[in-house]
Design a protein around this motif. Structure first.
Motif: not given
Length: 455
Positions: A247-263, A399-411
């Motif tokens: 099943v295709f995940a718009l944001n995959n599990s690995y990308a979500i996991t690493q995005s939640r680890d701030k460091l 977003a590409k570095a984090m492998d996220l198809k959907v991302a809110g990027v704060d600058i």
């Protein structure tokens, strides 16, 4: 007494005004209230009155047969279930038909996936009209298999769109409602999948994901994970299970996991050439003084690694205040980041919304008076903004570095140029859609269509 209908413990009935031609009911004189299985319940206004729209799957363990219903809302009621739990339910009045007998009853709407029957007929609806023979079943009209097939299965093989699940916790959240609406507008079959009601079967031969009541969820084309921080571990485990089922995940599990680890995410971004504010991280409180010097001294920002939406973020305006905050967090064994304070940003930052490698919308967030965090959840304001090509490039690269198809990027805009603050894998839609008037939910659905080359 002779005018009363004699029914068994199970009977087939129908709801003509709701457009439900046949549904099997459990006849229960021990239950005061009648209940009808309903999902996707939404209240709306019609002729200056409250109405409710909802979906009914009339056949147990078959979510492909769906009746879309509307009825005038007459109120809400607290109902105690057979398991002892109390639930607040919407109540409607509608016409019930059993055999040739037709009368109006009050019905509460609830999800009955975990129950054996899609309909429960309680004593309020039967009073003065019905006698129950508990030893009998189907004393009145029972539809044939051919009739049920005509009612519910005639168009079942005609696939009109993708089957997409929204994996989240709150169906009433603006972002979740918009995504469901956007998918339906584009002709897809949308399902809200509550994380709490999903469970999985790990098996080499027949891996499965089940939903409350035992419904198997293996036949989805795609899912959109929108996992709240407190559910990250379980939500990512479910997402991995869907991925294992192709099943295709718009944001995959690995990308979500690493995005939640701030460091880890900041380290990953730096390794991909994305600039961030100077940041320090330490385990021991013994080097607090050098940690403060490392990020340019006070004022500085102290962030809890586990914080979200501006929570666990402190501005330390003096060296003494910074030492106190850092040591207090360390005494609680909390993991923290220490980050330089960008004074010239003046309480403003940018949120760029990236979908499938493109910046589809951008807004500027400004902190509320007396606040330093540009967060609309804390009284801040949002407005449309024109971002530079460099800012777009950073957002897309992040977003590409984090492998996220959907991302809110704060600058944040600094004297050194744009710096990246954070990448969010489940960004909210309400503020940015309101500020930009753009259909971001629709862009998310288009990204799934692109994956399937859907036209």
């Amino acid at each position: 007494m002779t005018n009363k209908i004699i029914v068994g413990s199970e009977e087939w009935c129908s709801f003509p005004t709701l457009g439900i031609p046949a549904i099997k009911a459990r006849v229960d004189s021990g239950a005061k209230t009648s209940a009808l299985h309903a999902t996707g319940i939404k209240v709306f206004q019609k002729n200056n009155e409250d109405w409710v729209k909802f979906d009914v799957n009339p056949i147990q363990k078959n979510d492909k047969a769906v009746i879309h219903c509307e009825a005038r809302l007459i109120g809400q009621r607290i109902v105690k279930s057979s398991s002892g739990t109390r639930e607040k339910r919407y109540v409607i009045k509608t016409s019930l038909k059993i055999a040739e007998n037709n009368w109006e009853i009050e019905v509460t709407l609830t999800n009955r996936d975990s129950m054996g029957y899609r309909m429960l007929l309680g004593r309020e609806a039967m009073s003065g009209r019905v006698l129950v023979d508990p030893e009998a079943q189907f004393l009145l009209n029972q539809p044939t298999k051919e009739e049920l097939k005509k009612y519910y299965y005639a168009d079942i093989d005609t696939k009109k769109g993708l089957k997409i699940g929204l994996l989240a916790s709150n169906p009433d959240l603006y972002s979740n409602r918009r995504i469901i609406e956007a998918g339906e507008v584009r002709g897809h079959e949308m399902h809200f999948l509550n994380l709490k009601y999903c469970y999985m079967k790990l098996d080499a031969e027949t891996p499965e994901i089940h939903y409350r009541g035992g419904k198997v969820l293996n036949d989805f084309d795609a899912i959109i994970p929108r996992i709240r921080p407190s559910m990250t571990y379980y939500g990512c485990a479910l997402t991995r299970q869907f991925e294992a089922l192709n099943v295709f995940a718009l944001n995959n599990s690995y990308a979500i996991t690493q995005s939640r680890d701030k460091l880890f995410s900041l380290q990953l971004l730096l390794n991909n050439g994305v600039d961030i504010p100077t940041t320090g991280f330490a385990n021991s409180p013994l080097d607090t003084d050098d940690l403060i010097k490392m990020v340019g001294g006070s004022p500085l920002i102290v962030k809890l690694l586990e914080g979200t939406q501006g929570k666990g973020v402190v501005l330390a305006e003096t060296k003494k205040a910074a030492e106190s905050v850092i040591n207090a967090f360390k005494s609680l064994n909390a993991n923290i980041l220490v980050q330089e304070f960008i004074k010239e940003a003046n309480g403003k930052d940018l949120r760029l919304f990236v979908v499938d490698g493109k910046v589809v919308a951008a807004m500027q967030r400004e902190a509320a008076p007396g606040e330093f965090r540009a967060n609309i959840h804390m009284g801040g304001t949002a407005s449309i903004v024109k971002v530079t090509p460099d800012e777009k490039r950073i957002a897309i690269k992040a977003a590409k570095a984090m492998d996220l198809k959907v991302a809110g990027v704060d600058i944040i805009r600094s004297s050194k140029g744009p710096l990246l603050l954070e990448v969010n894998s489940s960004p909210g839609l309400e503020g940015i859609e309101a500020a930009t008037q753009k259909d971001i939910a629709g862009e998310m659905i288009k990204a799934i269509e692109k994956q399937f080359k859907w036209k």
